[in-house]
Structures are given as C-alpha cells and as structure tokens.
Write a protein that holds these residues in place. Structure first.
Motif, PDB file in Angstrom:
ATOM      1  N   GLY A 257      28.863  45.568  40.341  1.00 44.95           N
ATOM      2  CA  GLY A 257      28.946  44.244  40.842  1.00 44.95           C
ATOM      3  C   GLY A 257      29.366  43.200  40.048  1.00 44.95           C
ATOM      4  O   GLY A 257      28.836  41.995  40.066  1.00 44.95           O
ATOM      5  N   GLU A 258      30.673  43.266  39.679  1.00 45.68           N
ATOM      6  CA  GLU A 258      30.910  41.939  38.776  1.00 45.68           C
ATOM      7  C   GLU A 258      32.247  41.527  40.132  1.00 45.68           C
ATOM      8  O   GLU A 258      32.537  42.407  41.076  1.00 45.68           O
ATOM      9  N   ASP A 259      32.553  40.265  39.921  1.00 51.47           N
ATOM     10  CA  ASP A 259      33.614  39.446  40.535  1.00 51.47           C
ATOM     11  C   ASP A 259      34.912  40.353  40.649  1.00 51.47           C
ATOM     12  O   ASP A 259      35.513  40.713  39.518  1.00 51.47           O
ATOM     13  N   LEU A 260      35.344  40.807  41.560  1.00 51.72           N
ATOM     14  CA  LEU A 260      36.741  41.720  41.686  1.00 51.72           C
ATOM     15  C   LEU A 260      37.911  40.930  41.330  1.00 51.72           C
ATOM     16  O   LEU A 260      38.736  41.390  40.507  1.00 51.72           O
ATOM     17  N   GLY A 261      37.886  39.676  41.898  1.00 49.75           N
ATOM     18  CA  GLY A 261      39.330  39.023  41.072  1.00 49.75           C
ATOM     19  C   GLY A 261      39.065  38.620  39.885  1.00 49.75           C
ATOM     20  O   GLY A 261      40.141  38.922  39.164  1.00 49.75           O
ATOM     21  N   ALA A 262      38.085  38.421  39.216  1.00 46.85           N
ATOM     22  CA  ALA A 262      37.843  38.338  37.689  1.00 46.85           C
ATOM     23  C   ALA A 262      38.356  39.477  37.021  1.00 46.85           C
ATOM     24  O   ALA A 262      39.060  39.239  35.984  1.00 46.85           O
ATOM     25  N   ALA A 263      37.675  40.329  37.541  1.00 46.79           N
ATOM     26  CA  ALA A 263      38.239  41.798  36.804  1.00 46.79           C
ATOM     27  C   ALA A 263      39.671  41.946  36.825  1.00 46.79           C
ATOM     28  O   ALA A 263      40.391  42.609  35.755  1.00 46.79           O
ATOM     29  N   ARG A 264      40.170  41.958  38.068  1.00 51.08           N
ATOM     30  CA  ARG A 264      41.610  42.292  38.231  1.00 51.08           C
ATOM     31  C   ARG A 264      42.573  41.225  37.529  1.00 51.08           C
ATOM     32  O   ARG A 264      43.317  41.779  36.710  1.00 51.08           O
ATOM     33  N   ARG A 265      42.158  39.982  37.404  1.00 52.72           N
ATOM     34  CA  ARG A 265      42.825  38.916  36.441  1.00 52.72           C
ATOM     35  C   ARG A 265      42.631  39.343  35.187  1.00 52.72           C
ATOM     36  O   ARG A 265      43.777  39.136  34.217  1.00 52.72           O
ATOM     37  N   ALA A 266      41.670  39.561  34.655  1.00 50.15           N
ATOM     38  CA  ALA A 266      41.437  39.683  33.303  1.00 50.15           C
ATOM     39  C   ALA A 266      41.981  41.258  32.762  1.00 50.15           C
ATOM     40  O   ALA A 266      42.603  41.161  31.531  1.00 50.15           O
ATOM     41  N   GLY A 267      42.137  42.122  33.540  1.00 50.25           N
ATOM     42  CA  GLY A 267      42.495  43.294  33.288  1.00 50.25           C
ATOM     43  C   GLY A 267      44.158  43.031  33.194  1.00 50.25           C
ATOM     44  O   GLY A 267      44.903  43.541  32.263  1.00 50.25           O
ATOM     45  N   LEU A 268      44.739  42.505  33.946  1.00 47.13           N
ATOM     46  CA  LEU A 268      46.037  42.227  34.143  1.00 47.13           C
ATOM     47  C   LEU A 268      46.620  41.471  32.828  1.00 47.13           C
ATOM     48  O   LEU A 268      47.557  41.493  32.317  1.00 47.13           O
TER      49      LEU A 268
END
Ligand code: DGI
Ligand code: FE
Ligand code: FE
Length: 202
Positions: free
Chosen positions: A41-52
């Motif tokens: 349940g984390e924000d998907l955009g934040a996870a995607r951005r931080a991962g990138l």
C-alpha cells in the motif's frame, strides 16, 4: 508532437547516464518496488520514481564524485572518501534533484538510504532497500529465492536478513563497515526479536 511521459523522459535520460547493466538493474528495482508498493500500500508513482533513480549517481567516477561534492559544497567524511561505493547514495540525492527534477523529499530520502539502510525506515525506504537486493537481475547474493519470498510476506524480517547477510559479507573487511549499516542491523534484529520471529542470540 506527442508529449513524452514522465517515465519515458526519466528512462531515456537514465539510459544515457548509466551502463547497460546498471540500466537493466534500475528497471528491475523500479518494477520490483512497484510490486512491493502494491503489496504493502505505498504510492506506486513514488516507488517507481525512487526505484528508477536510486542509482542515478552510480556511474560517476570517483573523481567526478569528488568534484561534484566540492562544487555543491557537500561535506564528505574521510570514511566516505575511503569508501566511494557508499558515496553514490549521498550524491544521488543531488543528481536526482538537480538533473532529474525530483522534488519529492520522500523519494530523495529513499535514494539517500538505499545502500546502508537505517533504523526505522519509512515504507518507501524499506521498499527501495529491499527491491535493490532482490530485483530479478541480481544473482550473486546467497539465498535469494528465500529472501524474494520473504519480501512479500514479512518486509521487516526480510530487511533484517538482508542486513545480516550484508554485514556477514562485509565482515571480511570490518573497517569498511558504515556505522549506519550496523545501527540498522541492530534495530531490525530487535524488531524481529520483539515480533517473536527470532530466538535470543539467533
Ligand atoms: O548500487 P548497487 O550495487 O545496486 O547496490 P548498493 O547501493 O546496495 O551497493 C552495494 C554495495 O554496497 C555492496 O558491495 C555492499 C556495499 N555496502 C553496503 N553497506 C556497506 C557497504 N559497503 C561498505 N563499505 N560499508 C557498508 O556499510
Ligand atoms: Fe546503489
Ligand atoms: Fe542498486
């Protein structure tokens, strides 16, 4: 002309800045972080951005990193100068902000702590720390199948096991250990003990 999406834009820039293997790892971390974000349940955009962006400073040479720190007046400790492998996390925050336009403080903090971890990480920091270790292109660490499963069943316990194996690996050269790595290990060991998942002394 069609506007490029944020993702197309970030991916294109990263592909130019990173080696092919590092770029492949970056995509692996981003998608693994998304899967963990869906699970917890984390924000998907934040996870995607931080991962990138977590390794956006990884392909700078040691002298480039030192020059950048001088230019931006970023204080580096003697320990950091002796262990440049740790520097890409600290400098990555500045590269992500200044070169990639990242303004979300939570994303920047996840980049900052992705290598050593730290005590009591936020969910986003926990997800990036874990995704970095388990993403599908990784193949060197021991017991990856077990840790990949654990990441989706008990994230805090998984962080403890990753820190345990990292400290084990670094113990061949104990002077190279960052104090934050050890503090993180202690915190997550206590947490696992409190949760009853560990017997004293395990
Ligand atoms: O950048 P990546 O290779 O994707 O992964 P990373 O940012 O976790 O960096 C991995 C390296 O960092 C690995 O060789 C172990 C090392 N590392 C983690 N904690 C410490 C550490 N190195 C030192 N010297 N001290 C630490 O406490
Ligand atoms: Fe890294
Ligand atoms: Fe990484």
């Amino acid at each position: 002309m069609k506007m490029k999406s944020e993702w197309e834009d970030l991916e294109q820039k990263l592909q130019e800045a990173l080696t092919p293997n590092r770029y492949r790892h970056t995509l692996g971390v981003s998608y693994t972080a998304c899967a963990l974000a869906m699970r917890y349940g984390e924000d998907l955009g934040a996870a995607r951005r931080a991962g990138l962006l977590h390794d956006c400073a990884k392909c700078m040479s040691n002298s480039e990193m030192r020059q950048m720190a001088n230019r931006k007046k970023i204080a580096l400790s003697a320990f950091e100068l002796e262990h440049p492998a740790l520097l890409h996390a600290k400098l990555g925050v500045h590269v992500a902000r200044d070169t990639y336009g990242i303004t979300d403080a939570a994303v920047l903090e996840a980049i900052r702590w992705h290598t050593t971890g730290k005590p009591d990480m936020t969910l986003l920091q926990s997800i990036i720390f874990t995704a970095d270790y388990i993403e599908p292109n990784r193949d060197k660490a021991p017991r990856l199948p077990e840790l990949r499963r654990l990441a989706f069943t008990d994230l805090n316990r998984c962080i403890y096991e990753i820190l345990h194996d990292t400290v084990d690996y670094l113990s061949e050269n104990p002077k190279s250990m960052d104090t934050m790595t050890l503090k993180a290990l202690e915190f997550y060991r206590n947490r696992a003990e409190e949760a009853g998942a560990l017997k004293q002394g395990e």
